[in-house]
Design a protein around this motif. Sequence first.
Motif, PDB file in Angstrom:
ATOM      1  N   VAL A  45       0.834  -1.199   0.000  1.00  0.00           N
ATOM      2  CA  VAL A  45       0.000   0.000   0.000  1.00  0.00           C
ATOM      3  C   VAL A  45       0.869   1.249   0.000  1.00  0.00           C
ATOM      4  O   VAL A  45       1.674   1.458   0.906  1.00  0.00           O
ATOM      5  N   GLY A  48      -3.192   5.726   1.509  1.00  0.00           N
ATOM      6  CA  GLY A  48      -4.563   5.467   1.912  1.00  0.00           C
ATOM      7  C   GLY A  48      -4.713   4.517   3.083  1.00  0.00           C
ATOM      8  O   GLY A  48      -3.750   4.148   3.753  1.00  0.00           O
ATOM      9  N   GLU A  49      -5.962   4.148   3.301  1.00  0.00           N
ATOM     10  CA  GLU A  49      -6.336   3.262   4.407  1.00  0.00           C
ATOM     11  C   GLU A  49      -7.625   2.552   4.030  1.00  0.00           C
ATOM     12  O   GLU A  49      -8.518   3.153   3.443  1.00  0.00           O
ATOM     13  N   PHE A  50      -7.714   1.264   4.369  1.00  0.00           N
ATOM     14  CA  PHE A  50      -8.933   0.505   4.097  1.00  0.00           C
ATOM     15  C   PHE A  50      -9.091  -0.626   5.097  1.00  0.00           C
ATOM     16  O   PHE A  50      -8.119  -1.011   5.761  1.00  0.00           O
ATOM     17  N   LYS A  63      -3.030  -0.009   6.005  1.00  0.00           N
ATOM     18  CA  LYS A  63      -2.698   1.399   5.757  1.00  0.00           C
ATOM     19  C   LYS A  63      -1.472   1.523   4.878  1.00  0.00           C
ATOM     20  O   LYS A  63      -0.756   0.537   4.654  1.00  0.00           O
ATOM     21  N   VAL A  80     -12.929   1.239   1.675  1.00  0.00           N
ATOM     22  CA  VAL A  80     -11.810   2.151   1.460  1.00  0.00           C
ATOM     23  C   VAL A  80     -12.159   3.444   2.196  1.00  0.00           C
ATOM     24  O   VAL A  80     -13.151   4.100   1.876  1.00  0.00           O
ATOM     25  N   LEU A  84      -7.106   5.135  -1.936  1.00  0.00           N
ATOM     26  CA  LEU A  84      -6.169   4.016  -1.910  1.00  0.00           C
ATOM     27  C   LEU A  84      -5.326   3.956  -3.178  1.00  0.00           C
ATOM     28  O   LEU A  84      -5.842   4.147  -4.279  1.00  0.00           O
ATOM     29  N   LYS A  86      -2.169   1.273  -4.447  1.00  0.00           N
ATOM     30  CA  LYS A  86      -1.320   0.145  -4.044  1.00  0.00           C
ATOM     31  C   LYS A  86      -0.681  -0.520  -5.265  1.00  0.00           C
ATOM     32  O   LYS A  86      -1.238  -0.518  -6.361  1.00  0.00           O
TER      33      LYS A  86
END
Length: 91
Positions: A45, A48-50, A63, A80, A84, A86
């Motif tokens: 990644v 972002g964060e999910f 993260k 999400v 994001l 990745k």
Amino acid sequence: MSQIIIDHNPSQEKLQELGVSSWSIWDCAPSKFPLDFGMTEKAYVLEGEFTVTPQGGETVTIKAGDYVEFPKGLKTQWEVIKQLKKHYKHF
């Protein structure tokens, strides 16, 4: 049941060994959706964060900076939270 593998602080050596920088890039805006893995996916990644909730399992938060592996056959629900981005590769 196969589990999601998360390395919260992979070494640069590990990332170079895996060749992460040459993998495809996937972007996703904040959203919720189901995602089933027909192949094993390895991902790193960038931003972002999910959260990922495996069917019948515990929700995990992933993260920026995390390396993660999703096993083939895994059925999940994604949320999400922050935009994001990745690197990923299917095996």
